[in-house]
Design a protein around this motif. Sequence first.
Motif, PDB file in Angstrom:
ATOM      1  N   UNK A 231      -4.001 -10.573   3.015  1.00 30.82           N
ATOM      2  CA  UNK A 231      -3.247  -9.538   3.719  1.00 30.82           C
ATOM      3  C   UNK A 231      -3.924  -8.200   3.514  1.00 30.82           C
ATOM      4  N   UNK A 232      -4.003  -7.427   4.595  1.00 34.17           N
ATOM      5  CA  UNK A 232      -4.655  -6.122   4.456  1.00 34.17           C
ATOM      6  C   UNK A 232      -3.863  -5.059   5.196  1.00 34.17           C
ATOM      7  N   UNK A 233      -3.710  -3.906   4.569  1.00 32.67           N
ATOM      8  CA  UNK A 233      -3.224  -2.717   5.280  1.00 32.67           C
ATOM      9  C   UNK A 233      -3.713  -1.482   4.552  1.00 32.67           C
TER      10      UNK A 233
ATOM     11  N   UNK B  47     -13.451  -3.569   5.407  1.00 28.52           N
ATOM     12  CA  UNK B  47     -12.940  -4.239   4.202  1.00 28.52           C
ATOM     13  C   UNK B  47     -12.461  -5.653   4.526  1.00 28.52           C
TER      14      UNK B  47
ATOM     15  N   UNK C  50       7.022   1.367   6.219  1.00 27.01           N
ATOM     16  CA  UNK C  50       7.651   2.005   5.066  1.00 27.01           C
ATOM     17  C   UNK C  50       6.743   2.987   4.316  1.00 27.01           C
TER      18      UNK C  50
ATOM     19  N   UNK D 217      -1.460   0.873   2.493  1.00 31.47           N
ATOM     20  CA  UNK D 217      -1.015   0.536   1.141  1.00 31.47           C
ATOM     21  C   UNK D 217      -2.164   0.632   0.135  1.00 31.47           C
ATOM     22  N   UNK D 218      -3.278   1.149   0.583  1.00 29.28           N
ATOM     23  CA  UNK D 218      -4.468   1.147  -0.267  1.00 29.28           C
ATOM     24  C   UNK D 218      -4.850   2.568  -0.666  1.00 29.28           C
TER      25      UNK D 218
ATOM     26  N   UNK E 264      -4.260   4.363  -3.119  1.00 29.05           N
ATOM     27  CA  UNK E 264      -4.628   4.624  -4.511  1.00 29.05           C
ATOM     28  C   UNK E 264      -6.077   4.263  -4.805  1.00 29.05           C
ATOM     29  N   UNK E 265      -6.749   3.651  -3.844  1.00 28.77           N
ATOM     30  CA  UNK E 265      -8.088   3.093  -4.107  1.00 28.77           C
ATOM     31  C   UNK E 265      -9.162   3.903  -3.393  1.00 28.77           C
TER      32      UNK E 265
END
Lengths: 469, 469
Positions: free
Chosen positions: B333-335, B186, B109, B338-339, B341-342
């Motif tokens: 959970x990691x992806x 990470x 998504x 979806x990160x 913004x960081x």
Amino acid sequence: MSGEDAPAQQQNAVDQKQETKPAEEPKAEPPKTESAEAAATPAATTEKAPEEETFTYRALVLTGYGGYDKVKLQVKKGKPALKAGEVLVRVKVCGLNFADLMARQGLYDRLPSPPVTPGMECSGVVEAVGEEVTDRKVGDKVMVLNRFGLWQEVAVVPASHTFLIPDGMSFEEAAALPVNYITAYLMLFDFGNLRPNQSVLVHAAAGGVGIAATQLCKTVKDVTVFGTASASKHEAISQGGVTHAIDYRTKDYVEEVRKISPKGLDIILDPLGGSDTHKAYNLLKPMGKLITYGAANMLAGQRKNLIAVAKNWYHQFSIHTLSLIQGNKSVCGFHLGYLDGEMELITQAMNTILDLYKQGKVKPRIDSTWHLEQVGDAMRKMQERNNIGKMILTTEPMPEEEKKEEAKKEDKKEDKKKEEKKKDDKKKDDGKKEEKKDDKKKEEPKKEEKKEEPKKEEEKNEEAKKEEK
Amino acid sequence: MSGEDAPAQQQNAVDQKQETKPAEEPKAEPPKTESAEAAATPAATTEKAPEEETFTYRALVLTGYGGYDKVKLQVKKGKPALKAGEVLVRVKVCGLNFADLMARQGLYDRLPSPPVTPGMECSGVVEAVGEEVTDRKVGDKVMVLNRFGLWQEVAVVPASHTFLIPDGMSFEEAAALPVNYITAYLMLFDFGNLRPNQSVLVHAAAGGVGIAATQLCKTVKDVTVFGTASASKHEAISQGGVTHAIDYRTKDYVEEVRKISPKGLDIILDPLGGSDTHKAYNLLKPMGKLITYGAANMLAGQRKNLIAVAKNWYHQFSIHTLSLIQGNKSVCGFHLGYLDGEMELITQAMNTILDLYKQGKVKPRIDSTWHLEQVGDAMRKMQERNNIGKMILTTEPMPEEEKKEEAKKEDKKEDKKKEEKKKDDKKKDDGKKEEKKDDKKKEEPKKEEKKEEPKKEEEKNEEAKKEEK
């Protein structure tokens, strides 16, 4: 005797009214002889046989699940035998923990069924060492961590469960340190992976774990600590290192955190469970870690409150991996009581903590010290969250005059018990009514109850402390 | 153009058959003029107006969800405008990721709806810089990380999403590095908190993340790496640092791990999802960390397989806090998708990884390089797990003779498509039948399929590579 052997040993004990010189007990039965193997331990050879027969010691025993009065002081007979690898410790001071309160209500499955001696930590002096023990000797001052069985004058534990008390540390501090500091350390530095500039939420920041966690956070550069506690404790926790003290009784802690840290937090330590775990999860930043280590919300009243337990279960946090992935979040569970197979890990953590102690970076804060006879009052103060720092028990005998005072109080307690019974019944009704109300309001019944109660209690505690001095 | 603007830009593009000199395209329409703000950027002033009008570039575009043929090569017109803080990169090499495969099927998504240019990473040269960009200049060799939009010859991205390529690193390596190494870094060092003497399970150890994770594990003293891969890849992953290679197709990896590490593992990286997440959870030691970062089990066949998706959902791992507490376990959970913004966190990780590269401790392994025209074949090879290391695309034009070969293959592909359609239908039936079978056996239909297929495929790849050289 490892912790696991405690219940068997209690079968030898004679339940009797506590006396200051229990050796004079007239109904003394011959102690059962220990196995040949145990008799051959150095401990056995250094003690004379007659002393073994007359050896008695006081022990707190949980006689059944229920209220504060279910933990009774008993006198036990017969010197416990040592197996290989074990030491016998003459206990000076014991620590109280939240798990002990849960255990008394039958909510903690790491304590065997009653009758059983609770107690996960203590400090004292090694009085005898079993075979194969090379790193402990008679006279060593030690702190002890065990699954249970330490609230007594004499405890037998594996030598690997003892840690040498460093110079300058009192027995009180030593008894206050193991559970709270190892818990806080492993949560923050193993699961939490705390690093400079991060932000941490510490619930119950004036409690034992809360104070330990705050001090440990301050060992890392520029960590922001949000701490919840009632307003009267804010000065103390701020002095202890909390950056932002939040009164959870009058404010929504989530809103307060968001005002200061809109993106959320890096680490949240959650001892509450239930709906607070959901709030914590939503308060995490990306890459944030939620570490849940209890279900204090389950404790409401001194006896098991089925409504509180059910509510906690109903609201119990459950998480799907897809949500974790999309949020880049971590959810961890921690309980030292389930980690007793990992002594290597625990010893490493303890050594680091003791180094920090020696550097003056951490120091247990004692709220108050209680005699074994006063364990009920101590548990009540802790459960009602009236403590700032650690609640500890001393095995020092209670002075005679103080005992008379206690006896008078006992009479008062009987009256109070009846009163409490009424209140508990009322609360059950309240609980049923409350069930459908908003979670936010759940603290209120407790507060109302306290308005009537704690003053008396506080006065008594003050008296007790004065008398101790 | 940030990644988010990509779809708008594509509306300006003219979909046309790919040509080597697209500037000669006869049907050229006048490019739509950009906003006044965009026109005022330095990029606009450094380029002559005529060039802007004739500016064209090739881009891969996902035209709809579905099979490998849904990603089409198109020619776009009009020079993209730069906003403040952005740079225009002339793309040399692009990386393929598992998320791209999921995206093509409509299972990811973070990619906007088609038509859209996929691609989360690339390497190239800065060709223009927008206002307020101070740390990048024209001519800088950079690698780029973006949510999508990088599988094209020209990409406009925020300068903060670019990283300077260190001396000695090829464009191929640079395109292979960002997603896999930041993900592995990470997971292992933030969530996993990897320390000496620990044990790690790396699934798909011959894949991009798998190889990166293995190399990063080896930067920590005495870490034991368990790696799963099919037997033919064992030599490669063992040379790469895997301590114990496990053939998940012929052996139960849980049993294999338990033989060597009976207490379980400290860290498990789980790209599979579904029932494998359950297995991973049970394989954790106390204080162990399970890090789930995908749902590769959802991918079965080249089009969305509703049965595989449903099965994955049905088996999706969900965990209660009480279980976490009693087990002293962590689920993360990691992806990377979806990160986005960081960027500060990502930049820190990238800097550490580049330091390790300079020290010779990590080095991306390239499986094979493909022309943009071959993206379908590249995706197929990756999905069928026939790669060892990274799959990359080059924007180098395909030599004319090679194109003719491709055209012939296209005809064959048409036949193959029909064949595949049949197989897919068959698979759907198989899937239905399979639904009730044991999970262990789910790899088998794929294997059978491969027996008929990959040889031809492999031969073609070999040809393609030879021709490239």
